[in-house]
Motif scaffolding. Structure first.
Motif, PDB file in Angstrom:
ATOM      1  N   LEU A  34     -78.287  98.890  58.574  1.00 15.73           N
ATOM      2  CA  LEU A  34     -78.000  97.992  59.704  1.00 15.73           C
ATOM      3  C   LEU A  34     -77.073  96.859  59.268  1.00 15.73           C
ATOM      4  O   LEU A  34     -76.192  96.430  60.008  1.00 15.73           O
ATOM      5  CB  LEU A  34     -79.317  97.413  60.265  1.00 15.73           C
ATOM      6  CG  LEU A  34     -80.210  98.427  60.997  1.00 15.73           C
ATOM      7  CD1 LEU A  34     -81.603  97.857  61.235  1.00 15.73           C
ATOM      8  CD2 LEU A  34     -79.560  98.832  62.319  1.00 15.73           C
ATOM      9  N   TRP A  35     -77.288  96.360  58.045  1.00 12.25           N
ATOM     10  CA  TRP A  35     -76.420  95.279  57.568  1.00 12.25           C
ATOM     11  C   TRP A  35     -74.986  95.794  57.360  1.00 12.25           C
ATOM     12  O   TRP A  35     -74.018  95.104  57.673  1.00 12.25           O
ATOM     13  CB  TRP A  35     -76.970  94.658  56.278  1.00 12.25           C
ATOM     14  CG  TRP A  35     -76.224  93.399  55.925  1.00 12.25           C
ATOM     15  CD1 TRP A  35     -75.166  93.279  55.081  1.00 12.25           C
ATOM     16  CD2 TRP A  35     -76.459  92.096  56.472  1.00 12.25           C
ATOM     17  NE1 TRP A  35     -74.713  91.973  55.048  1.00 12.25           N
ATOM     18  CE2 TRP A  35     -75.499  91.228  55.899  1.00 12.25           C
ATOM     19  CE3 TRP A  35     -77.384  91.568  57.379  1.00 12.25           C
ATOM     20  CZ2 TRP A  35     -75.435  89.862  56.206  1.00 12.25           C
ATOM     21  CZ3 TRP A  35     -77.314  90.209  57.687  1.00 12.25           C
ATOM     22  CH2 TRP A  35     -76.349  89.375  57.107  1.00 12.25           C
ATOM     23  N   ARG A  36     -74.862  97.000  56.868  1.00 10.43           N
ATOM     24  CA  ARG A  36     -73.517  97.542  56.571  1.00 10.43           C
ATOM     25  C   ARG A  36     -72.652  97.672  57.820  1.00 10.43           C
ATOM     26  O   ARG A  36     -71.441  97.573  57.742  1.00 10.43           O
ATOM     27  CB  ARG A  36     -73.617  98.900  55.876  1.00 10.43           C
ATOM     28  CG  ARG A  36     -74.013  98.759  54.425  1.00 10.43           C
ATOM     29  CD  ARG A  36     -73.733  99.988  53.580  1.00 10.43           C
ATOM     30  NE  ARG A  36     -74.354  99.771  52.291  1.00 10.43           N
ATOM     31  CZ  ARG A  36     -75.581 100.170  51.977  1.00 10.43           C
ATOM     32  NH1 ARG A  36     -76.294 100.865  52.842  1.00 10.43           N
ATOM     33  NH2 ARG A  36     -76.090  99.895  50.809  1.00 10.43           N
ATOM     34  N   VAL A  37     -73.278  97.891  58.978  1.00  5.25           N
ATOM     35  CA  VAL A  37     -72.459  98.052  60.199  1.00  5.25           C
ATOM     36  C   VAL A  37     -72.315  96.726  60.964  1.00  5.25           C
ATOM     37  O   VAL A  37     -71.731  96.672  62.035  1.00  5.25           O
ATOM     38  CB  VAL A  37     -73.019  99.143  61.146  1.00  5.25           C
ATOM     39  CG1 VAL A  37     -72.990 100.502  60.471  1.00  5.25           C
ATOM     40  CG2 VAL A  37     -74.436  98.817  61.619  1.00  5.25           C
ATOM     41  N   ARG A  38     -72.860  95.650  60.395  1.00  2.00           N
ATOM     42  CA  ARG A  38     -72.821  94.339  61.075  1.00  2.00           C
ATOM     43  C   ARG A  38     -71.372  93.869  61.238  1.00  2.00           C
ATOM     44  O   ARG A  38     -70.602  93.845  60.272  1.00  2.00           O
ATOM     45  CB  ARG A  38     -73.601  93.335  60.223  1.00  2.00           C
ATOM     46  CG  ARG A  38     -73.555  91.885  60.698  1.00  2.00           C
ATOM     47  CD  ARG A  38     -74.364  91.039  59.716  1.00  2.00           C
ATOM     48  NE  ARG A  38     -74.572  89.679  60.140  1.00  2.00           N
ATOM     49  CZ  ARG A  38     -74.026  88.616  59.541  1.00  2.00           C
ATOM     50  NH1 ARG A  38     -73.216  88.775  58.499  1.00  2.00           N
ATOM     51  NH2 ARG A  38     -74.309  87.399  59.970  1.00  2.00           N
ATOM     52  N   ASP A  39     -71.037  93.487  62.474  1.00  2.36           N
ATOM     53  CA  ASP A  39     -69.683  92.953  62.692  1.00  2.36           C
ATOM     54  C   ASP A  39     -69.734  91.659  63.519  1.00  2.36           C
ATOM     55  O   ASP A  39     -68.737  91.249  64.098  1.00  2.36           O
ATOM     56  CB  ASP A  39     -68.792  94.005  63.379  1.00  2.36           C
ATOM     57  CG  ASP A  39     -69.324  94.399  64.749  1.00  2.36           C
ATOM     58  OD1 ASP A  39     -70.393  93.885  65.149  1.00  2.36           O
ATOM     59  OD2 ASP A  39     -68.673  95.217  65.432  1.00  2.36           O
ATOM     60  N   THR A  65     -69.334  94.764  57.585  1.00  6.92           N
ATOM     61  CA  THR A  65     -67.957  95.230  57.821  1.00  6.92           C
ATOM     62  C   THR A  65     -66.931  94.127  57.549  1.00  6.92           C
ATOM     63  O   THR A  65     -65.748  94.413  57.398  1.00  6.92           O
ATOM     64  CB  THR A  65     -67.763  95.709  59.278  1.00  6.92           C
ATOM     65  OG1 THR A  65     -68.045  94.607  60.150  1.00  6.92           O
ATOM     66  CG2 THR A  65     -68.675  96.867  59.628  1.00  6.92           C
ATOM     67  N   LEU A  66     -67.395  92.858  57.503  1.00  9.25           N
ATOM     68  CA  LEU A  66     -66.465  91.769  57.209  1.00  9.25           C
ATOM     69  C   LEU A  66     -66.604  91.281  55.760  1.00  9.25           C
ATOM     70  O   LEU A  66     -66.139  90.202  55.409  1.00  9.25           O
ATOM     71  CB  LEU A  66     -66.688  90.601  58.186  1.00  9.25           C
ATOM     72  CG  LEU A  66     -66.460  90.939  59.668  1.00  9.25           C
ATOM     73  CD1 LEU A  66     -66.823  89.765  60.563  1.00  9.25           C
ATOM     74  CD2 LEU A  66     -65.014  91.350  59.910  1.00  9.25           C
ATOM     75  N   GLY A  67     -67.288  92.073  54.952  1.00  5.46           N
ATOM     76  CA  GLY A  67     -67.406  91.752  53.526  1.00  5.46           C
ATOM     77  C   GLY A  67     -68.455  90.690  53.220  1.00  5.46           C
ATOM     78  O   GLY A  67     -68.473  90.126  52.118  1.00  5.46           O
ATOM     79  N   ARG A  68     -69.358  90.428  54.179  1.00  2.42           N
ATOM     80  CA  ARG A  68     -70.371  89.388  53.956  1.00  2.42           C
ATOM     81  C   ARG A  68     -71.643  90.019  53.408  1.00  2.42           C
ATOM     82  O   ARG A  68     -72.193  90.944  54.006  1.00  2.42           O
ATOM     83  CB  ARG A  68     -70.675  88.658  55.279  1.00  2.42           C
ATOM     84  CG  ARG A  68     -69.454  87.990  55.874  1.00  2.42           C
ATOM     85  CD  ARG A  68     -69.688  87.547  57.309  1.00  2.42           C
ATOM     86  NE  ARG A  68     -69.941  88.660  58.213  1.00  2.42           N
ATOM     87  CZ  ARG A  68     -70.011  88.546  59.550  1.00  2.42           C
ATOM     88  NH1 ARG A  68     -69.852  87.360  60.114  1.00  2.42           N
ATOM     89  NH2 ARG A  68     -70.251  89.599  60.294  1.00  2.42           N
TER      90      ARG A  68
END
Ligand code: SAM
Ligand code: SF4
Ligand code: SF4
Length: 342
Positions: free
Chosen positions: A313-318, A13-16
């Motif tokens: 899971l990675w896509r929703v990481r914040d 979510t932070l573009g990482r």
């Protein structure tokens, strides 16, 4: 041709993007470093993971392949103490054969390195980090808290050189009032082209190491302390998002770096995933809980389904714990570093 969704690199979510994987191969350790596994907590009756809970080499390889398929270029094998895992060179050989993996490295306390450096090198391990917190015997033994002799670790480092590793990274965690006067001797001992010395701020990982802000020596103070005796020239970052601020001795005698996880957090560029020895997937070093990939592996799911789950899971990481660190976050539950992989 566009890659199918589960083969392309996910972004959080932070573009990482997902780029590095830390693979813990055991939650056990023969040291009881006071800042990591204090022996009052990790005593004789501590319940380590039973063997059946720990991922097999085949499971570790399968997951690693899937992560590489999702964009991971670098794998660091860690723990606990990874060299305690039986037949580790075999696992290294399996991981080294993964198509598309660019870097394979390992972090160790060095205690068993004298015997294992060559087999690990022969198996395809590319790089090595050894943790050394002091050159003073009394301080070294007090920090590992099992009276382990420094000479055996230094022998391990020599064996690693002989086996062809180099430059070897040396990690030193600095704790105020404990080993800060070892900083300059460490810079002098580990100078030259064979070493890259990294000073790490004492972090509030887990909930058992009694972390207090006042015990942490800020990276800026570490640099200032060295500069009083040894002139340093700052080096440019190797790549965008590099976590260490790097210097070289102004006389050309080698590289040092400081990792300021507390005073200058680098969450914005954090591309690291962690898998604990039992297959829990953590998206942050300070997470309380992971996501159970072992259940997916042992539940008969296809590679495609597991890769899709990891990407989701990675896509929703914040996560950005270090940026948000406060008295309130200190009180939050967190998994232990020896468990989720340092
Ligand atoms: N046992 C191996 C070793 O010590 O190198 C690998 C695992 S250890 C958890 C990985 C790294 O984390 C080591 O370099 C260790 O010094 C560092 N570490 C552990 N606890 C820490 C803490 N509270 N703050 C900063 N670094 C820590
Ligand atoms: Fe063991 Fe490494 Fe933790 Fe020390 S830092 S207790 S050597 S896992
Ligand atoms: Fe990455 Fe979490 Fe550390 Fe921030 S606090 S740098 S998100 S591991």
């Amino acid at each position: 041709m566009a890659l199918p969704e589960h083969r392309s690199t996910p972004t959080d979510t932070l573009g990482r993007r997902l780029h590095d994987l830390r693979l813990s191969v055991t939650d056990r350790c023969n040291f009881r470093c006071t800042y990591c596994m204090p022996k009052e907590v990790f005593g004789r009756d501590h319940a380590f993971l039973p063997k059946s809970d720990i991922l097999t080499f085949e499971e570790l390889l399968r997951l690693s392949r899937l992560f590489v398929g999702l964009g991971v270029e670098k794998i660091r094998v860690t723990g606990g103490e990874p060299l305690l895992r039986r037949d580790l060179p075999k696992l290294i050989e399996m991981l080294a054969g993964i198509d598309g993996l660019k870097d394979l490295t390992l972090t160790t306390n060095g205690s068993a390195l004298a015997a294992l450096a060559k087999p690990l090198r022969d198996a395809g391990l590319k790089r090595l980090t050894v943790s050394v917190d002091a050159l003073d015997e009394t301080i070294f033994r007090a920090m590992n808290d099992v009276d382990f002799p420094l000479a055996r670790v230094l022998e391990g480092i020599d064996a690693a050189h002989d086996a062809g590793f180099g430059p070897i990274k040396i990690n030193m965690v600095v704790k105020r009032g404990v080993n800060e006067h070892q900083i300059v001797p460490m810079v002098k001992r580990f100078s030259g082209p064979h070493y890259i010395l990294r000073f790490i701020e004492f972090m509030d990982v887990g909930t058992s190491n009694g972390w207090r802000l006042e015990d942490m020596v800020p990276a800026a103070d570490i640099v200032a302390l060295i500069r009083r005796e040894i002139p340093l020239a700052e080096l440019p970052a190797n790549y965008a998002g590099e976590v260490a601020r790097r210097f070289r001795h102004a006389d050309g005698g080698g590289e040092i770096g400081v990792i300021s996880s507390v005073t200058q957090p680098f969450c914005q560029s954090c591309t690291r995933a962690r898998i604990a020895a039992d297959g829990q997937f953590y998206t942050c070093l300070f997470a309380a809980t992971g996501h159970d990939l072992r259940a997916l592996l042992r539940g008969g799911l296809s590679d495609e389904a597991i890769a899709k789950a990891i990407a989701a899971l990675w896509r929703v990481r914040d996560d950005r714990y270090s940026e948000l660190r406060s008295d309130a976050t200190l009180a939050l539950p967190k998994a232990e570093m020896s468990r989720l992989g340092g």
